[in-house]
Design a protein around this motif. Sequence first.
Motif, short mmCIF file in Angstrom:
data_model
loop_
_atom_site.label_atom_id
_atom_site.label_comp_id
_atom_site.label_asym_id
_atom_site.label_seq_id
_atom_site.Cartn_x
_atom_site.Cartn_y
_atom_site.Cartn_z
N VAL B 285 0.84 -1.20 0.00
CA VAL B 285 0.00 0.00 0.00
C VAL B 285 0.88 1.25 0.00
N ALA B 286 1.91 1.27 0.84
CA ALA B 286 2.81 2.42 0.88
C ALA B 286 3.44 2.67 -0.49
N LEU B 287 3.95 1.60 -1.10
CA LEU B 287 4.62 1.73 -2.40
C LEU B 287 3.64 2.13 -3.51
N SER B 288 2.39 1.71 -3.38
CA SER B 288 1.42 2.02 -4.44
C SER B 288 0.86 3.44 -4.31
N LYS B 289 0.98 4.04 -3.12
CA LYS B 289 0.37 5.35 -2.90
C LYS B 289 1.35 6.50 -2.69
N GLN B 290 2.58 6.15 -2.29
CA GLN B 290 3.53 7.20 -1.95
C GLN B 290 4.85 6.99 -2.69
N PRO B 291 5.63 8.08 -2.87
CA PRO B 291 6.93 7.92 -3.54
C PRO B 291 7.92 7.22 -2.62
N PRO B 292 9.00 6.65 -3.20
CA PRO B 292 10.02 6.06 -2.32
C PRO B 292 10.72 7.14 -1.50
N LEU B 293 11.33 6.72 -0.40
CA LEU B 293 12.09 7.65 0.45
C LEU B 293 13.47 7.88 -0.16
N LYS B 294 13.84 9.15 -0.32
CA LYS B 294 15.14 9.46 -0.94
C LYS B 294 16.24 9.63 0.09
N GLY B 295 15.88 9.60 1.37
CA GLY B 295 16.89 9.70 2.43
C GLY B 295 16.35 9.05 3.68
N ASP B 296 17.13 9.05 4.75
CA ASP B 296 16.77 8.31 5.96
C ASP B 296 16.01 9.13 7.01
N ASN B 297 15.86 10.44 6.78
CA ASN B 297 15.44 11.32 7.87
C ASN B 297 13.92 11.50 7.97
N ILE B 298 13.39 10.98 9.06
CA ILE B 298 11.94 10.96 9.26
C ILE B 298 11.54 11.97 10.33
N ALA B 299 10.49 12.74 10.03
CA ALA B 299 9.88 13.59 11.05
C ALA B 299 8.59 12.93 11.50
N ILE B 300 8.28 13.09 12.79
CA ILE B 300 7.05 12.56 13.36
C ILE B 300 6.21 13.75 13.84
N VAL B 301 4.96 13.81 13.40
CA VAL B 301 4.06 14.89 13.78
C VAL B 301 2.85 14.25 14.42
N SER B 302 2.59 14.57 15.69
CA SER B 302 1.61 13.80 16.47
C SER B 302 0.78 14.67 17.41
N MET B 374 5.96 10.65 9.36
CA MET B 374 4.91 9.83 9.94
C MET B 374 3.99 10.75 10.74
N VAL B 375 2.73 10.79 10.33
CA VAL B 375 1.74 11.61 11.03
C VAL B 375 0.95 10.70 11.96
N ILE B 376 0.82 11.10 13.22
CA ILE B 376 -0.02 10.36 14.16
C ILE B 376 -1.21 11.23 14.52
N ASN B 377 -2.42 10.74 14.28
CA ASN B 377 -3.61 11.49 14.67
C ASN B 377 -4.62 10.56 15.33
#
Lengths: 455, 455
Positions: B285-302, B374-377
Motif C-alpha cells: 500500500v505504501a509503495l502504491s500510494k507514496q513515492p520512495p524515500l530518498k533519504g533516511d530522515n523521518i519527522a514525526i508529527v503527532s 509519519m503523522v499520528i492522529n
Amino acid sequence: MPVVKSIFEPKAVALVGSSRIREKVGMTSPHMFANVAYNMTKFFRGETYVVDLEGEKGVKTIDKVPHTPELAVVVLPPRNAIEQVEKGAERGIEAFVLLTGGFKNVQRKQLSDLTREYGIRILGPNTIMGVVNTANGLNTTFERDVMPPRGSISVVSQSGGVGACLLDWACHYGVGVSKFAFMGDKIDVDDIDLLRYFEKDPNTKVICFYVEGVEKGREFIEVAKEVVKTKPILALKGGVTREAAKRALSHTASVAGSDVVFDAAFKKAGIIRVEDVEQLLDAAVALSKQPPLKGDNIAIVSNVGGPAILAADAVVRDGLKLATLSEKTRLRIEKQFPGVEAVNPVDLIADARADRYSFVLDAVLSDSNVDGVMVINMLKSTFFEPEDALAVVETAAKHGDKPVVDVPAGGEDFALVQKVLRNSSMPVYNLPEKAAKALRVLRLYGRVKEKGVEV
Amino acid sequence: MPVVKSIFEPKAVALVGSSRIREKVGMTSPHMFANVAYNMTKFFRGETYVVDLEGEKGVKTIDKVPHTPELAVVVLPPRNAIEQVEKGAERGIEAFVLLTGGFKNVQRKQLSDLTREYGIRILGPNTIMGVVNTANGLNTTFERDVMPPRGSISVVSQSGGVGACLLDWACHYGVGVSKFAFMGDKIDVDDIDLLRYFEKDPNTKVICFYVEGVEKGREFIEVAKEVVKTKPILALKGGVTREAAKRALSHTASVAGSDVVFDAAFKKAGIIRVEDVEQLLDAAVALSKQPPLKGDNIAIVSNVGGPAILAADAVVRDGLKLATLSEKTRLRIEKQFPGVEAVNPVDLIADARADRYSFVLDAVLSDSNVDGVMVINMLKSTFFEPEDALAVVETAAKHGDKPVVDVPAGGEDFALVQKVLRNSSMPVYNLPEKAAKALRVLRLYGRVKEKGVEV
C-alpha cells in the motif's frame, strides 16, 4: 484498607469540575467535564455526586457533598483543583484522581504536601483518562461510551496517548479488561502502588505496563519479583532508542535510562517485554485465557498448507520448537483420516470440519511430545464454518494444562471466528506470526514460574 | 499478444465444470463450480460461457461453446480436466486456468505435453482460487462476493491458503488490488511468466510474491533485476527455517533451499523481503500510494506524546533516523503555535485539528532536513475528528516527492479514519510500529531506484 483501593473500588464518587472554565493548556473544559459525568452516570454502579463550581444549582464545592465519598475525580485547572483537593481532604475524602494537567512544579509540590498532611492519595495530575474498573463500572474517561468488556487484564499507562490507544484497542477487539489506570504526572500514586494493589486484586490475572521511566527502579523490581510468582507482568517500554529517550524526558519527565539496563532489570524481575501495543494485548489475552507453556514443543494443526508453513517459521523464529509427534499419535490420526499425513505441521486438508479438528487436536494434545498447539482454521478457500471453531475450545479445555491458540488467518475470517470465540477461553489471532509471539510469551512465563525469575 | 495476457484479460471465458461430480481429494464439487459461476456472472464484464458436463441442457463440452473464448477455467477431476483442455486447445482456446487439484505426476506430464503440442498456456492445476483482475471483473475464486477494490497492487501466491489469506485481508481492509494469481502446481505458467506480464501491465504498480521455492532461480533473479527498475517487488518467503522448509517440500514440492542463499539472491535482485502477510500488504500500500524515500530522515508529527515516542523508537529500530528540524522550521512553527515545541517528534498537543496539522506538516515537509513524515492522529483522548485527516492528504500531496504515512493508532480510531482515507493517496496504519516498517520499505525501494540493486 489501603487507600489506593479507593481509587478503583469506591462506593461513591464526587466528580468535581466546572461548566464554565475552559483552558487550553491543561485541557479543562465544560465538554470534558460533561463527558466524564455522562460515563460515570451511565456505567458506575455506585453513587456519583456531581460538583459544578459554576453550576446554577446543586452542589458548588466539594465539601458540600451530601455524604463523604471515598474518591473525588477532579477536572479543574491547577489552582481550583488544589483548593478542592484540600477542602475534600478536610471533609474526609481519602483518594483523588486529577484528570487535567498544566500543573507547575510548585503546584505539584502543593499537592504532595497535601498527601502528607492529610494522608490522602492522589493519582495524577494530568492522568487525562483517569481510571476504569469494569467490575463496578467506574469510568472517568472523557470519551463517551468507551468501556471495554469485563475480563482479568489490568493495564497501567504512564502516557495518556498510549493508554488511550490500549483502551481503544481493547474495546474494538473485545479484550477482557479488569482495570485501567493512567498515571500522568505521578506526584503520588506510582507504578509500585499499583503493582501492589493489582497483586492482591482478585479480579486481576495479568498486569500490563506502558512505561517510559521508573523512578524507584530498584524497589519496583523487588516488588515485581514477588508479584510474578502469582501473576504475570508484561511491559511495553517507550524511549528505547537514545533519540526517543530524549523526547520522553520532556514528555513525562522520565529518565528513560539505558535500554540495556532496563532490559536486564526486567529480566531479573521476571517481567516480560513486548514491542508494541498489539503484542502487549495479544500476550495479555493469551496469559489471561490459557496456562503457561511448560516446554518448547509446539504442534501446528491447520486446514491450509502455506499458512502452516509460515506458522512453523514463526514458531522457530520465536525460540520455540516444532514438536515431533509420536508414532502412536501419527497412527491414531492416519488410521482415522487416511488422507491426512500426521507430521507436524498437521495438514487437515481444506474440507476439515469440527469433527476432524476435535479428533486430531485431542490426539495431538494427548501426545507427551507436545507442550502446546497453534490451531489454524481459515474459512476462505476451505469448508470450515465459524461455529466449527467451538470444537477447538471444547477439545482444548479437556487438556487444561497445555495452551492452545487459534488462528483464523485473514481479515474477515478473523472477524467471523472471533465473533464466535470472543467470550470463550480461546485466544484468537489474525496471523500465525502473532500467535507465535503469544506462545513465546506463554513459554517465557512458564519459565518464570519454574525458576522464579530470569526469563 | 503473449498468451499469459489471456489469463488476465480475456474478452470471453469458458467455465467448465460439472453439476454432479464431487470428489474429496482434488476439491472438485458442484458447490465450488456453482460459486465460481456466481462470481464470474456477477463481476466479469466480458462473456462467460458455462459448460456443464452433466447439465440437463446447455453446452456440455468445451468445444461446443458458441464462440471461441481466449480463456477456459476448469473445475474438474484430472481425467476430465485433461480431456477438456485438449478439446479446448483443438477449438483454439489459448489459455487455461485449472482450479482443482489431485493430479498425479503422469497427469501433470500430459498437461505439459498439451502446452507444447498446441502452444497453449496453463495456470495450475491446483490453483484453487485461480485469478482475479479488478479491471475487467474476472474472478475465478469460489468464495462468493470476495472481490477486492480496484488498485495497483498485483499479488502472486504459490500457496492457495496464503493467497486466500492475502485476498481476504485485501477485501477486509480495502487494499486496492490490480490482479491476483494463484500458481498451484505450476506445471507451465510460473513466477517468471507472471513477473514479465506484470512488468508490462499498465494497471500494476507494485508486485507481491508469496513463494516457498523458485525453480528457475537464476532466471527469476535476472528478470527481477530489470523489473525493479520500474516497479517494486515484495516477497514473503515460506519455509525459512529448516523445519518449515522440510514441510514445504511436501506442500508444494518446493526445494526451499537455504534461507541465506535466498536472502542474498533477493538482495542482489533488489527484491524487498517482508515477514508476514500484514507487512506484505502494508508495504505494498505504501509503495502504491507514496513515492520512495530518498533519504533516511523521518519527522514525526503527532497529537499525542507516548505514541510519538514509540514511533521514534520504531523508526530508529528499522534503520531510519529522526530528522533534526532546521532552525527556520522550528521558528516558523513555534511562532504560529506558541504552545508547540517544534522538536522532532513534534507534539501538536491534544487539541490540534486540521488547520494545525496542515500548517505544521507543510512546514516540516518544506524542510530539506526531512525526507519523509509519519503523522499520528489519534481520536481518543484528543479533539481530532476523522475528517480532519483529509488535511493530511492535501498537505502531503503538495510535497509529492516526500512520502507521508498516517497513523490513527488504535482499533476504532483506525477504522474511523481509514473509512475517510480509504480511497485517498494516504497509507493508513493502526500502530506507529507498522508505519515505521512501511517507511523502511519505502527507503529500501528508494535505494533500489538509486543503485539499481543491492538494498
